[in-house]
Design an enzyme around this catalytic site. Sequence first.
Site, PDB file in Angstrom:
ATOM      1  N   ASP A  49       0.854  -1.176   0.000  1.00 58.01           N
ATOM      2  CA  ASP A  49       0.000   0.000   0.000  1.00 58.01           C
ATOM      3  C   ASP A  49       0.902   1.242   0.000  1.00 58.01           C
ATOM      4  O   ASP A  49       2.109   1.125   0.256  1.00 58.01           O
ATOM      5  CB  ASP A  49      -0.854  -0.067   1.276  1.00 58.01           C
ATOM      6  CG  ASP A  49      -1.600   1.210   1.542  1.00 58.01           C
ATOM      7  OD1 ASP A  49      -2.309   1.669   0.640  1.00 58.01           O
ATOM      8  OD2 ASP A  49      -1.481   1.744   2.663  1.00 58.01           O
ATOM      9  N   ASP A  51      -0.325   5.081   1.046  1.00 57.73           N
ATOM     10  CA  ASP A  51      -0.597   6.054   2.112  1.00 57.73           C
ATOM     11  C   ASP A  51      -0.490   5.412   3.491  1.00 57.73           C
ATOM     12  O   ASP A  51      -1.192   4.438   3.777  1.00 57.73           O
ATOM     13  CB  ASP A  51      -2.005   6.643   1.948  1.00 57.73           C
ATOM     14  CG  ASP A  51      -2.072   7.729   0.887  1.00 57.73           C
ATOM     15  OD1 ASP A  51      -1.263   8.667   0.958  1.00 57.73           O
ATOM     16  OD2 ASP A  51      -2.923   7.631  -0.011  1.00 57.73           O
TER      17      ASP A  51
HETATM   18  P1  TMP Z   1      -4.853   3.477   1.051  1.00 60.05           P
HETATM   19  O1  TMP Z   1      -3.721   3.865   1.926  1.00 60.05           O
HETATM   20  O2  TMP Z   1      -5.577   2.271   1.540  1.00 60.05           O
HETATM   21  O3  TMP Z   1      -4.435   3.341  -0.383  1.00 60.05           O
HETATM   22  O4  TMP Z   1      -5.971   4.614   1.149  1.00 60.05           O
HETATM   23  C1  TMP Z   1      -5.770   5.945   0.873  1.00 60.05           C
HETATM   24  C2  TMP Z   1      -5.994   6.831   2.037  1.00 60.05           C
HETATM   25  O5  TMP Z   1      -6.431   8.094   1.550  1.00 60.05           O
HETATM   26  C3  TMP Z   1      -7.059   6.390   3.030  1.00 60.05           C
HETATM   27  O6  TMP Z   1      -6.454   6.094   4.251  1.00 60.05           O
HETATM   28  C4  TMP Z   1      -7.956   7.604   3.207  1.00 60.05           C
HETATM   29  C5  TMP Z   1      -7.213   8.728   2.540  1.00 60.05           C
HETATM   30  N1  TMP Z   1      -8.083   9.738   1.926  1.00 60.05           N
HETATM   31  C6  TMP Z   1      -7.913  11.062   2.332  1.00 60.05           C
HETATM   32  O7  TMP Z   1      -7.070  11.355   3.173  1.00 60.05           O
HETATM   33  N2  TMP Z   1      -8.714  12.037   1.771  1.00 60.05           N
HETATM   34  C7  TMP Z   1      -9.677  11.744   0.822  1.00 60.05           C
HETATM   35  O8  TMP Z   1     -10.366  12.655   0.307  1.00 60.05           O
HETATM   36  C8  TMP Z   1      -9.836  10.370   0.413  1.00 60.05           C
HETATM   37  C9  TMP Z   1     -10.866  10.004  -0.604  1.00 60.05           C
HETATM   38  C10 TMP Z   1      -9.009   9.410   0.995  1.00 60.05           C
HETATM   39 MG    MG Z   2      -2.910   3.044   3.578  1.00 62.25          MG
END
Ligand code: TMP
Ligand code: MG
Length: 297
Positions: A49, A51
């Site tokens: 992943d 973020d």
């Molecule tokens: P991931 O780490 O699972 O790929 O998810 C992306 C992250 O992005 C998730 O933890 C939530 C965050 N996010 C924001 O901070 N702002 C937003 O507007 C959106 C849609 C997601």
């Molecule tokens: Mg994440």
Amino acid sequence: RRPKKRTKIIEMMEELQKENVYIKDAERVEKLLCQLIQDGKSKLQIITDFDMTLSRFSINGKRCATCHNVLENSSLVPESKKQVLDELRDTYYPIEINAKMTIEEKIPFMMEWWTKAQSTIVACNFRREDLTRAVRESNAMLRDGCDWQFSTLHEHKVPMLIFSAGIGDILEEIIKQHSQMYANMRVVSNYMDFNHDGMLVGFKGDLVHTYNKNEGALRNSDYFTTLKDRRNIILMGDSMGDLRMADGVPNMQHILKIGFLNDNIEERLEKYKEAYDIVLVSDSTMDVPNAILKKIL
Ligand code: TMP
Ligand code: MG
């Protein structure tokens, strides 16, 4: 004679002895490590992943930006739209990390969050070249040890799939500014669609949110097919949704799952210990994954 130690590798690795490292089933992890080491780098691939897994969760108590936050906090988004995105986050992030809801219950909310956030972002009318500055002015950063990890995986030709519900263009820019995008990296994420004038007009392809990475994995089965001899996987994530990033891998033999638990820790620790082989609580580094890679490569 003393009985043979059944967790010898784990005990030899000082990175795994730290207080913030949780291993529920040490014998299983020991076996996994032993197999990954035995099979070596030619059988290995990484699925991760972005973020809050590759990127850092906080610094000096202050949250670091996600891909989306990079935009939210930049001058590319006017105040009125910032407020919309803030409100969306305040509504939906607690659902994302809620320990009591099931993934199935969360999915409709995540769809709503991503869809609303994307249309808000598209309405801001900025250009591709503005992203470089937005990333530079943000506090998005990689975990300590990412740079070593990326260059070492590249050097040893170990493929790395970055599977992100963030924004592809921004995560690539974060990696470029803090390390380097290498040829062994492949990104599956939400990419922005710019028109011939370089103006943002939408997002490309199927939406990836935190809890539909299994579908995304299946859509990328071609990628996994080309790597079909790499049957061992190290998976890294910070969300329960990340556990399904390897769903499309054919002939998988061994998978070692490393989970970063950054937030809502007490409530989620038990679940994370069940789901991830190794759980790293409030760890701002790649020390544990890197120590394991050093043994395998
Ligand atoms: P991931 O780490 O699972 O790929 O998810 C992306 C992250 O992005 C998730 O933890 C939530 C965050 N996010 C924001 O901070 N702002 C937003 O507007 C959106 C849609 C997601
Ligand atoms: Mg994440």
